[in-house]
Design a protein around this motif. Sequence first.
Motif, mmCIF file in Angstrom:
data_model
loop_
_atom_site.group_PDB
_atom_site.id
_atom_site.type_symbol
_atom_site.label_atom_id
_atom_site.label_comp_id
_atom_site.label_asym_id
_atom_site.label_seq_id
_atom_site.Cartn_x
_atom_site.Cartn_y
_atom_site.Cartn_z
ATOM 1 N N PRO A 1 38.706 71.730 37.304
ATOM 2 C CA PRO A 1 37.913 72.652 38.129
ATOM 3 C C PRO A 1 37.964 72.273 39.601
ATOM 4 N N MET A 2 38.044 70.978 39.870
ATOM 5 C CA MET A 2 38.096 70.511 41.237
ATOM 6 C C MET A 2 39.395 70.953 41.912
ATOM 7 N N ILE A 3 40.494 70.865 41.165
ATOM 8 C CA ILE A 3 41.786 71.302 41.718
ATOM 9 C C ILE A 3 41.753 72.806 41.986
ATOM 10 N N LEU A 4 41.164 73.555 41.057
ATOM 11 C CA LEU A 4 41.078 75.002 41.255
ATOM 12 C C LEU A 4 40.142 75.341 42.420
ATOM 13 N N ALA A 5 39.113 74.525 42.600
ATOM 14 C CA ALA A 5 38.232 74.742 43.750
ATOM 15 C C ALA A 5 39.009 74.524 45.042
ATOM 16 N N GLY A 6 39.854 73.497 45.059
ATOM 17 C CA GLY A 6 40.686 73.236 46.233
ATOM 18 C C GLY A 6 41.632 74.399 46.510
ATOM 19 N N ALA A 7 42.263 74.907 45.441
ATOM 20 C CA ALA A 7 43.175 76.037 45.604
ATOM 21 C C ALA A 7 42.437 77.258 46.149
ATOM 22 N N THR A 8 41.225 77.493 45.603
ATOM 23 C CA THR A 8 40.440 78.640 46.060
ATOM 24 C C THR A 8 40.075 78.498 47.535
ATOM 25 N N LEU A 9 39.548 77.320 47.891
ATOM 26 C CA LEU A 9 39.140 77.107 49.283
ATOM 27 C C LEU A 9 40.313 77.294 50.240
ATOM 28 N N SER A 10 41.503 76.845 49.789
ATOM 29 C CA SER A 10 42.651 76.896 50.692
ATOM 30 C C SER A 10 43.129 78.328 50.941
ATOM 31 N N THR A 11 42.845 79.221 50.010
ATOM 32 C CA THR A 11 43.350 80.589 50.186
ATOM 33 C C THR A 11 42.320 81.503 50.855
ATOM 34 N N ILE A 12 41.064 81.079 50.888
ATOM 35 C CA ILE A 12 40.026 81.959 51.438
ATOM 36 C C ILE A 12 40.286 82.343 52.902
ATOM 37 N N PRO A 13 40.611 81.381 53.787
ATOM 38 C CA PRO A 13 40.785 81.792 55.198
ATOM 39 C C PRO A 13 41.873 82.859 55.356
#
Lengths: 282, 310
Positions: free
Chosen positions: A246-258
């Motif tokens: 989940p942490m890796i997916l959170a990182g992926a999500t955060l990176s694509t938001i901007p």
Amino acid sequence: MNFIRRSSFYKHFGVYVFLIVLSAFVLFPMLIALSQSFMTNQEVNRWPPKIVPTEPTLDSYDTVLTQQDLRLDLWLRNSLFAATGYTVAVMVLCAPAAYAFARLRFPGNRILFALLLATIMVPGQVTLIPNFLLMRDLDWLDTFNALIFPGAANVFGVFLLRQFFMQIPKELEEAAVLDGASYFGRFRHVILPLSANALTALGIFVFLFHYNDLFWPIIVTSSLETRTLPVGLSILNQSYAGQYRPMILAGATLSTIPILIVYIIFQRRIIKGVTMTGMAGR
Amino acid sequence: MLGINARLARPKWLALLPSPSLRTREAIAAYLFLTPFLIFFSIFFLRAVVKAVDFSFYDWRLLRRTIPYIGFDNYRELLDDEIWWIALRNTVQFAAMTVAGTTIVALAAAIAVTQPIRGQGFFRVLLYMPSLFSVGAVGLIWVWLLSTQFGVINYGLSFFGIHPINWLGDPDLVLPALSLTTIWWGFGFPMLIFIAGLQGIPDHLFEAAKIDGANGWQIFSHITVPLLRPTILFVTVTGVIAQFQAFGQPYIITNGGPGRASYTVIYYLYQMAWVAFRMGYGAAVAVTIAIIIAAITAVQFVLIGRRVEY
């Protein structure tokens, strides 16, 4: 009127079905990643897999943002800074060169341009090792200089802008000549303002290219402080694969938001710009 | 007129030299406009290409003091290196699958969103979205989707009675899995190119075909495809060139594995130059890859040279 629309809907029923299936194919991986980023580790490692979290939690976001060896916010800033710097450098180098090729008469204009175009055939990978060693000798390894300057003399950029500059009517420049404008004045006050669309299109294209580049940032950066986002994500994946999904997916999500926010605001411009740039290459 | 004279006024120290003609002034201006670009281009491209060829004749290892000249030995080693051939075969397979899949999906999507339907713009924006992601984010998302034990893809297949498949651990399946990932990621750009190409086809051709009673498939195969030929060629050949340079997928998703089943040529270059620190051998690999890609590009120029008349 209503009747016509409805009949057109039935006529294109197959098209809608296809587009909905394709949209599901596009959306599904993103939504699953988003949804699972709100789960706990136990909940993700379960069969059958859960699609929606029973108790959504922000724990994994908290963890990914507070790990000592992960600096997502800094990496994002680095990526934005380097990609912006690169885009500016491409513009500053390519636009004047394109103007000279498009508008000015000088000995060797055609031959020089043809030679430049021919170099597009040589793929960039061949320059990686010599440029890497040059960065080392200049002491540029692990600095933004290494991320910004080596690729800035972009032949495709010159080619694209030259095409657009050539379409601008000469009469507009001649009026400026009568007003006593220098060559630089004509370029700055006539050509550039009329090329806003082309410059934006090229800008979007090279920005996205650089923002998502992986190979060059991997080899020229080494400290946590200078990494860019794509490199950072690969570090995140390597360090925490398996245990903390989940942490890796959170990182992926955060990176694509901007980038998704920018995309949603400027969707038309971006799609138009990318299309324009792509078509020019044809 | 006064304005021109004022602009043309030359500094006093130049007064002793003959006044340059307008033509000379234009040429000088042109070279000044070109200089910054040419300086960067010479240093980071021309110099680098020459150096790469030069390095490829030396046994240059970063951690060793001496750099002996060894002629073509790097290239001989490359031809004998089993791993290079594995990487090349993988790359060709991966590129072929990915480009075929991408072109088909992109063309179908482009045709669908150019029909007179509602939500054209919405679908375009949505379908292009994955192309904005970095390969890092794409990799992180798909590793988990493709997971054998807990992956959603295997879960979906289980409804059809298919047992869990080890996508990333099976040497025969890893390339198709990476290919599917790449199609998802990358079909947006060719889709936009196809949309532009489709809009370039005059409407009256479609209308004439409809009046003559052509069905959808006939219109597709007799009008759309022939007239889009240059676009299809452009998309496929640039696609092959791009996929030939695939690196992020094996680097992030599989580390080249299982074994070497997902080594690509650029991943091999990375391993040789930046893991084994063999700069000379790496240069030979890079030059060889460049020659292969340049050959593909040359084919593109020959094929695209033929234009289509409407």
